[in-house]
Design a protein around this motif. Structure first.
Motif, PDB file in Angstrom:
ATOM      1  N   UNK A  42     -15.113  24.427  35.304  1.00  0.00           N
ATOM      2  CA  UNK A  42     -14.450  23.650  36.358  1.00  0.00           C
ATOM      3  C   UNK A  42     -13.479  24.551  37.109  1.00  0.00           C
ATOM      4  N   UNK A  43     -13.212  24.208  38.350  1.00  0.00           N
ATOM      5  CA  UNK A  43     -12.249  24.968  39.141  1.00  0.00           C
ATOM      6  C   UNK A  43     -10.868  24.779  38.519  1.00  0.00           C
ATOM      7  N   UNK A  44     -10.171  25.883  38.227  1.00  0.00           N
ATOM      8  CA  UNK A  44      -8.875  25.754  37.547  1.00  0.00           C
ATOM      9  C   UNK A  44      -7.754  25.352  38.492  1.00  0.00           C
ATOM     10  N   UNK A  45      -6.762  24.696  37.944  1.00  0.00           N
ATOM     11  CA  UNK A  45      -5.521  24.452  38.663  1.00  0.00           C
ATOM     12  C   UNK A  45      -4.751  25.761  38.628  1.00  0.00           C
ATOM     13  N   UNK A  46      -4.359  26.254  39.795  1.00  0.00           N
ATOM     14  CA  UNK A  46      -3.590  27.500  39.844  1.00  0.00           C
ATOM     15  C   UNK A  46      -2.188  27.199  40.348  1.00  0.00           C
ATOM     16  N   UNK A  47      -1.230  27.853  39.735  1.00  0.00           N
ATOM     17  CA  UNK A  47       0.174  27.666  40.077  1.00  0.00           C
ATOM     18  C   UNK A  47       0.802  29.015  40.405  1.00  0.00           C
ATOM     19  N   UNK A  48       1.667  29.036  41.407  1.00  0.00           N
ATOM     20  CA  UNK A  48       2.382  30.260  41.753  1.00  0.00           C
ATOM     21  C   UNK A  48       3.450  30.541  40.699  1.00  0.00           C
ATOM     22  N   UNK A  52       8.649  25.784  41.037  1.00  0.00           N
ATOM     23  CA  UNK A  52       9.638  25.143  40.164  1.00  0.00           C
ATOM     24  C   UNK A  52       8.938  24.255  39.135  1.00  0.00           C
ATOM     25  N   UNK A  53       9.600  23.988  38.054  1.00  0.00           N
ATOM     26  CA  UNK A  53       9.035  23.172  36.988  1.00  0.00           C
ATOM     27  C   UNK A  53       8.707  21.761  37.478  1.00  0.00           C
ATOM     28  N   UNK A  54       9.581  21.187  38.302  1.00  0.00           N
ATOM     29  CA  UNK A  54       9.333  19.855  38.848  1.00  0.00           C
ATOM     30  C   UNK A  54       8.070  19.834  39.704  1.00  0.00           C
ATOM     31  N   UNK A  55       7.891  20.858  40.545  1.00  0.00           N
ATOM     32  CA  UNK A  55       6.702  20.926  41.396  1.00  0.00           C
ATOM     33  C   UNK A  55       5.442  21.156  40.562  1.00  0.00           C
ATOM     34  N   UNK A  56       5.550  21.978  39.524  1.00  0.00           N
ATOM     35  CA  UNK A  56       4.401  22.219  38.649  1.00  0.00           C
ATOM     36  C   UNK A  56       3.990  20.933  37.938  1.00  0.00           C
ATOM     37  N   UNK A  57       4.952  20.190  37.436  1.00  0.00           N
ATOM     38  CA  UNK A  57       4.646  18.928  36.764  1.00  0.00           C
ATOM     39  C   UNK A  57       3.988  17.950  37.730  1.00  0.00           C
ATOM     40  N   UNK A  58       4.477  17.889  38.962  1.00  0.00           N
ATOM     41  CA  UNK A  58       3.885  16.996  39.962  1.00  0.00           C
ATOM     42  C   UNK A  58       2.437  17.384  40.248  1.00  0.00           C
ATOM     43  N   UNK A  59       2.140  18.682  40.316  1.00  0.00           N
ATOM     44  CA  UNK A  59       0.750  19.125  40.553  1.00  0.00           C
ATOM     45  C   UNK A  59      -0.140  18.760  39.374  1.00  0.00           C
ATOM     46  N   UNK A  60       0.368  18.888  38.158  1.00  0.00           N
ATOM     47  CA  UNK A  60      -0.403  18.483  36.982  1.00  0.00           C
ATOM     48  C   UNK A  60      -0.728  16.996  37.036  1.00  0.00           C
ATOM     49  N   UNK A  61       0.256  16.198  37.383  1.00  0.00           N
ATOM     50  CA  UNK A  61       0.058  14.749  37.412  1.00  0.00           C
ATOM     51  C   UNK A  61      -0.893  14.331  38.530  1.00  0.00           C
ATOM     52  N   UNK A  62      -0.785  14.939  39.693  1.00  0.00           N
ATOM     53  CA  UNK A  62      -1.672  14.599  40.815  1.00  0.00           C
ATOM     54  C   UNK A  62      -3.121  14.955  40.505  1.00  0.00           C
ATOM     55  N   UNK A  63      -3.318  16.109  39.894  1.00  0.00           N
ATOM     56  CA  UNK A  63      -4.667  16.577  39.634  1.00  0.00           C
ATOM     57  C   UNK A  63      -5.239  16.148  38.302  1.00  0.00           C
TER      58      UNK A  63
END
Length: 70
Positions: A42-48, A52-63
């Motif tokens: 599967x296409x991986x979720x990539x994070x810069x 920030x931790x808050x933005x990373x958590x939001x991306x995890x939850x959205x995806x």
């Protein structure tokens, strides 16, 4: 673990995430080759790195992701 990164090339560039359960269901006891692993990844979720931790958590939850590559 149930999810593994699928990498390619001499620098081990991540190209996807393989779910072990899907691998077992698809192969039915056969040994898969490397080409099959790319097809099932599967296409991986990539994070810069500087996200920030808050933005990373939001991306995890959205995806609905459980695994990310930084």
């Amino acid at each position: 673990f149930s999810r593994y990164p699928v990498v390619e090339g001499p620098d081990d560039a991540p190209i996807g995430v393989l779910h072990v359960k899907e691998l077992f269901l698809q192969t039915s006891g056969e040994t898969p080759d490397a080409a099959d692993l790319r097809a099932w990844a599967r296409i991986p979720l990539t994070l810069a790195e500087d996200l920030s931790l808050d933005d990373a958590l939001a991306r995890f939850q959205r995806g609905n992701a459980h695994f990310a590559i930084v």
